[in-house]
Enzyme design. Structure first.
Site, mmCIF file in Angstrom:
data_model
loop_
_atom_site.group_PDB
_atom_site.id
_atom_site.type_symbol
_atom_site.label_atom_id
_atom_site.label_comp_id
_atom_site.label_asym_id
_atom_site.label_seq_id
_atom_site.Cartn_x
_atom_site.Cartn_y
_atom_site.Cartn_z
ATOM 1 N N PHE A 1 0.830 -1.196 0.000
ATOM 2 C CA PHE A 1 0.000 0.000 0.000
ATOM 3 C C PHE A 1 0.866 1.248 0.000
ATOM 4 O O PHE A 1 0.501 2.274 -0.598
ATOM 5 C CB PHE A 1 -0.958 -0.002 1.197
ATOM 6 C CG PHE A 1 -1.983 1.080 1.121
ATOM 7 C CD1 PHE A 1 -2.940 1.081 0.116
ATOM 8 C CD2 PHE A 1 -2.000 2.118 2.039
ATOM 9 C CE1 PHE A 1 -3.893 2.087 0.016
ATOM 10 C CE2 PHE A 1 -2.949 3.129 1.959
ATOM 11 C CZ PHE A 1 -3.901 3.113 0.947
ATOM 12 N N TYR A 2 2.023 1.188 0.667
ATOM 13 C CA TYR A 2 2.975 2.307 0.602
ATOM 14 C C TYR A 2 3.306 2.628 -0.849
ATOM 15 O O TYR A 2 3.212 3.788 -1.290
ATOM 16 C CB TYR A 2 4.249 1.953 1.369
ATOM 17 C CG TYR A 2 5.432 2.815 1.010
ATOM 18 C CD1 TYR A 2 5.460 4.163 1.347
ATOM 19 C CD2 TYR A 2 6.526 2.278 0.327
ATOM 20 C CE1 TYR A 2 6.545 4.960 1.010
ATOM 21 C CE2 TYR A 2 7.612 3.066 -0.005
ATOM 22 C CZ TYR A 2 7.615 4.410 0.325
ATOM 23 O OH TYR A 2 8.683 5.197 -0.007
ATOM 24 N N ALA A 3 3.687 1.611 -1.629
ATOM 25 C CA ALA A 3 4.036 1.829 -3.034
ATOM 26 C C ALA A 3 2.843 2.361 -3.813
ATOM 27 O O ALA A 3 2.992 3.230 -4.687
ATOM 28 C CB ALA A 3 4.533 0.529 -3.651
ATOM 29 N N THR B 1 0.416 4.268 -2.721
ATOM 30 C CA THR B 1 0.210 5.697 -2.452
ATOM 31 C C THR B 1 1.255 6.545 -3.171
ATOM 32 O O THR B 1 0.950 7.654 -3.635
ATOM 33 C CB THR B 1 0.234 6.012 -0.945
ATOM 34 O OG1 THR B 1 1.516 5.684 -0.381
ATOM 35 C CG2 THR B 1 -0.858 5.264 -0.208
ATOM 36 N N LYS B 2 2.474 6.054 -3.274
ATOM 37 C CA LYS B 2 3.498 6.831 -3.980
ATOM 38 C C LYS B 2 3.217 6.881 -5.481
ATOM 39 O O LYS B 2 3.424 7.905 -6.132
ATOM 40 C CB LYS B 2 4.884 6.247 -3.705
ATOM 41 C CG LYS B 2 5.308 6.293 -2.245
ATOM 42 C CD LYS B 2 5.279 7.697 -1.660
ATOM 43 C CE LYS B 2 6.522 8.484 -2.007
ATOM 44 N NZ LYS B 2 6.535 9.797 -1.297
#
Length: 341
Positions: free
Chosen positions: A160-162, A164-165
C-alpha cells in the site's frame, strides 16, 4: 532543444527536513547559499530525538527556518507558499515503510495522499519555478525486467505504501498538465548513510550486531538492492532542481510527458548488490560476524531492485561515486560516534 536551466535560487521549501534525506538536502542547499524553509511534523514513526538533532544541526545556519506541522494541516502549505514564495519545492515528507503500511494504511492516506494534495494546491496558487516530489523504486512492483527504467509500465505495486506513492505521481502529473507546473518525480532506491533511518536494514543490522543480537535476513538472503549512498542521492536531487522539464526530451531515454512539463527520474547507483554482500560489508566495518536468522520473504517486499540511472546522467551529469563498502563504513563510523557504541 535542451530543457531550460534555472539560475541559482534563493529560497527552497523542503518538506520532511528533519528526515534522513531532507536533513542532508537542506544541509547541502544551505552550504550552497540557499535560504531553506524546512517543514516537518517530527512524526513518532521512529526516534523523534534523532529528528530533533538533525533540525538542531540545520538551525546552526540563520538561513534555515524550521516549521513544525503536518502536510495535511489545512492551509499550512498554502501559507508557507504565500509567505516565502519558494523558487524550488522539494517534497520529501511522507509516511515511509513498506511493512508499516500493512498495519496502518490510514497513515499513508493522510500523509502521502492528502498531504501531497495540499502541496499541489499550494503550488497551483503560488507556482514555484520547479516542483520536485519524492517517489520510490517500490512503484516498479512486480516488474522483473531489469534494470528498471522510467518508461516501464508501473501498475503492479506490491504494498500500500508503493500504491500511495504511485498515486502521488499521477496526482502530480495531472496538476502539471492542468496548471503547467514544471514537476519532477524522483524514484529513490534504498538510500543509506550517516544520520539514516532506524527502520532501515543497515541501521537495524548495525544496532543488533553491536548488541550481540542476531539479525533477521529475509528470503534466506536471496535478495539484492540498488543501495544508493546519501551523498550520491543528494547530488542527483540538486542537479535535478536545475533540470526543469521543458517541451522537448533531452534524449531517447527521457520520460518527459507528451502533455505536461513532467518527468520521473530514477536516482540510484545502477549497481545492484546482493543482500549477503551488504551484510558482509557491515561485518567488515564493525569487525563482527553476524548471527543470522534466515527467514521467509515478508509480505509486500520484492526480491530485487536495480535502477537504470541513464536519464539522471543525461539530465545532470551525475552518477554514483560511493561504493557499498565505503558507504557502509561511513555509516558505522557515524553510528559509533553518535551512540558512543
Amino acid at each position: 532543444m535542451l530543457d531550460q536551466k534555472l539560475t541559482p535560487h534563493r529560497t527552497a521549501l523542503v518538506t520532511g527536513s528533519a528526515g534522513f534525506i531532507g536533513y542532508h538536502l537542506s544541509a547541502r542547499l544551505l552550504a550552497e547559499g540557499w535560504r531553506v524553509i524546512g517543514l516537518d511534523c517530527l512524526s513518532p514513526y521512529y526516534d523523534v530525538t534523532l529528528k530533533e538533532r538533525r533540525h538542531a544541526v540545520l538551525q546552526e545556519s540563520a538561513e534555515f527556518i524550521p516549521v513544525i506541522g503536518k502536510l495535511e494541516d489545512p492551509g499550512l502549505l498554502m501559507q508557507l507558499f504565500a509567505e516565502h514564495q519558494p523558487d524550488a519545492v522539494v517534497h520529501l515528507a511522507a509516511q515511509a515503510g513498506v511493512r508499516h503500511s500493512i498495519d496502518a494504511p490510514r497513515d499513508y492516506v493522510e500523509s502521502n495522499l492528502v498531504g501531497t494534495f495540499e502541496l499541489l494546491e499550494a503550488g497551483r496558487a503560488h507556482p514555484p519555478a520547479h516542483m520536485l516530489l519524492a517517489s520510490t523504486s517500490s512503484v516498479y512492483g512486480a516488474n522483473t525486467e531489469m534494470p528498471f527504467n522510467e518508461r516501464m509500465q508501473v501498475e503492479t505495486q506490491m504494498s500500500f505504501y508503493a500504491a500511495t506513492k504511485k498515486a502521488t505521481e499521477s496526482m502530480a502529473h495531472s496538476y502539471a498538465h492542468l496548471y503547467q507546473l514544471p514537476t519532477t518525480m524522483f524514484r529513490f532506491f534504498t538510500v543509506y548513510g550517516p544520520w539514516g533511518r532506524p527502520d532501515m536494514a543497515l541501521f537495524k543490522f548495525t544496532r543488533a550486531m553491536l548488541a550481540g543480537e542476531a539479525i533477521d535476513v529475509y528470503n534466506h538472503g536471496r535478495m539484492s538492492r540498488d543501495f544508493t549512498y546519501i551523498d550520491d542521492l543528494i547530488a542527483g536531487i540538486c542537479g535535478l532542481i536545475e533540470a526543469v522539464p521543458g517541451d522537448a526530451p533531452v534524449s531517447d531515454r527521457d520520460s518527459l510527458s507528451p502533455v505536461a512539463p513532467f518527468r520521473s527520474v530514477n536516482i540510484g547507483a545502477n549497481a545492484p548488490t546482493p543482500l549477503m554482500d551488504y551484510i558482509s560489508a557491515i561485518e567488515t566495518a564493525i569487525g563482527i560476524e553476524a548471527r543470522k536468522n534466515m527467514l521467509d520473504m515478508q509480505a509486500g517486499d520484492v526480491p530485487a531492485t536495480w535502477a537504470d540511472a541513464g536519464l539522471l546522467q543525461d539530465l545532470t551529469g551525475v552518477s554514483a561515486k560511493v561504493d557499498v563498502v565505503t558507504g557502509v563504513r561511513n555509516f558505522v563510523d557515524w553510528y559509533r560516534d553518535y551512540y558512543k557504541a
